[in-house]
Design a protein around this motif. Structure first.
Motif, PDB file in Angstrom:
ATOM      1  N   ASN A 124      17.515  35.835   3.220  1.00  0.00           N
ATOM      2  CA  ASN A 124      18.686  36.357   2.517  1.00  0.00           C
ATOM      3  C   ASN A 124      19.936  36.118   3.353  1.00  0.00           C
ATOM      4  OD1 ASN A 124      16.965  37.252   0.562  1.00  0.00           O
ATOM      5  ND2 ASN A 124      17.147  39.422   1.051  1.00  0.00           N
ATOM      6  N   GLY A 125      21.027  35.756   2.685  1.00  0.00           N
ATOM      7  CA  GLY A 125      22.279  35.538   3.379  1.00  0.00           C
ATOM      8  C   GLY A 125      22.930  36.842   3.808  1.00  0.00           C
ATOM      9  N   SER A 126      23.949  36.704   4.619  1.00  0.00           N
ATOM     10  CA  SER A 126      24.677  37.873   5.115  1.00  0.00           C
ATOM     11  C   SER A 126      25.334  38.621   3.963  1.00  0.00           C
ATOM     12  CB  SER A 126      25.751  37.411   6.101  1.00  0.00           C
ATOM     13  OG  SER A 126      26.532  38.495   6.531  1.00  0.00           O
ATOM     14  N   GLY A 127      25.202  39.933   3.982  1.00  0.00           N
ATOM     15  CA  GLY A 127      25.827  40.772   2.958  1.00  0.00           C
ATOM     16  C   GLY A 127      25.082  40.817   1.647  1.00  0.00           C
ATOM     17  N   SER A 179      26.160  41.266  -3.552  1.00  0.00           N
ATOM     18  CA  SER A 179      26.801  40.516  -2.484  1.00  0.00           C
ATOM     19  C   SER A 179      27.963  41.354  -1.971  1.00  0.00           C
ATOM     20  CB  SER A 179      27.307  39.163  -3.000  1.00  0.00           C
ATOM     21  OG  SER A 179      27.969  38.446  -1.979  1.00  0.00           O
ATOM     22  N   ASP A 180      27.835  41.829  -0.731  1.00  0.00           N
ATOM     23  CA  ASP A 180      28.842  42.739  -0.172  1.00  0.00           C
ATOM     24  C   ASP A 180      29.116  43.896  -1.130  1.00  0.00           C
ATOM     25  OD1 ASP A 180      29.163  41.231   2.187  1.00  0.00           O
ATOM     26  OD2 ASP A 180      30.567  39.881   1.185  1.00  0.00           O
TER      27      ASP A 180
END
Length: 263
Positions: A124-127, A179-180
């Motif tokens: 998983n990507g950041s945020g 996302s964020d």
């Protein structure tokens, strides 16, 4: 051993049968040679013939039965999408669709991946956070994300999403990606025995190219495997195939879509 082609079709049919049962605007009918759904909503996703087997009838009776089915959509002014499949082509079906003004509307790929001893990529990507929808509040967010690309009027969108309902049996699960902390993507799964289908993988335009779709697929596959599924199946557009192939999905059949005209 599971027949992958049959598993793809059966899971799809049962999924839409369940969705139809959630909606007061949609009906589903199925017998040994036909599975289809009709809706009062002007949406092709809910006006479909998923399966028709002409082999049990002589040619004349098959044509008559198909005509009765087609007329049921025509009388309501509904656009119908009729599925045929690469491994079960039937000239009677193709000829009758052509005679009734159906046009070829493209294809989808029926895909599958064996989950036995498969290493699932959950990067998983950041945020990015992915949750299984459990509350009414999260479910409303899921619906808003999923229908965003349809550009439907509010009332039609409300009726459309009534087909999506939390499943007390746990066979159907909904995923929402943040996302964020902003709702960004969706997916849904439906379990039929050892087979689990993946549906409604969508990412809002402003969040695309960030790996969100791939991350949702990875999370869903992990959960399927943990729950004992041995095969994951889906129906993919050409746009989605790249993501699915990265997770090991392979094409097992082609779904041909024929669309009624001037109904």
């Amino acid at each position: 051993m599971i027949n992958k082609k049959e598993a793809i079709l059966e899971n799809m049919i049962q999924t839409f049968e369940r969705l139809s049962g959630n909606s007061p605007y949609t009906t589903f009918s199925r017998d040994d040679n036909c599975a289809r759904m009709e809706s009062a909503l002007p949406l092709t996703i809910f006006n479909r013939v998923f399966h028709y087997n002409a082999h049990d009838y002589d040619k004349l009776n098959a044509i008559r039965q198909m005509q009765t089915i087609i007329d049921s959509y025509r009388e309501r002014g509904a656009t119908c999408v009729w599925h045929t499949y690469s491994h079960t082509q039937d000239e009677v079906v193709n000829e009758t669709l052509k005679a009734n003004g159906f046009l070829f509307g493209g294809t989808m790929s029926g895909m599958a991946v064996n989950l036995k001893e498969k290493a699932i990529n959950q990067a998983n990507g950041s945020g990015l956070k992915i949750v299984i929808v459990q509350s009414d509040e999260e479910f409303e967010r899921f619906k808003r994300v999923f229908v965003a690309e349809y550009s439907l009027p509010d009332e039609l969108a409300k009726r459309f999403t009534q087909a999506f309902a939390l499943d007390p049996e746990g066979r159907m699960q909904y995923y929402l990606a943040y996302s964020d902390d902003e709702p960004a993507g969706t997916a849904m799964t439906f379990r039929t025995g050892e087979v689990t289908g993946l549906y409604m993988v969508a990412t809002l335009k402003e969040f695309r190219a960030r790996g969100i779709g791939g991350a949702i697929v990875g999370q869903a596959l992990h959960d399927m495997q943990a729950a004992g599924a041995t095969l994951a199946v889906l129906q993919a557009s050409s746009m989605g195939q790249t993501i699915y192939r990265k997770h090991g999905f392979e094409e097992e059949l082609t779904i041909n879509l024929f669309v009624s005209q001037n109904m």
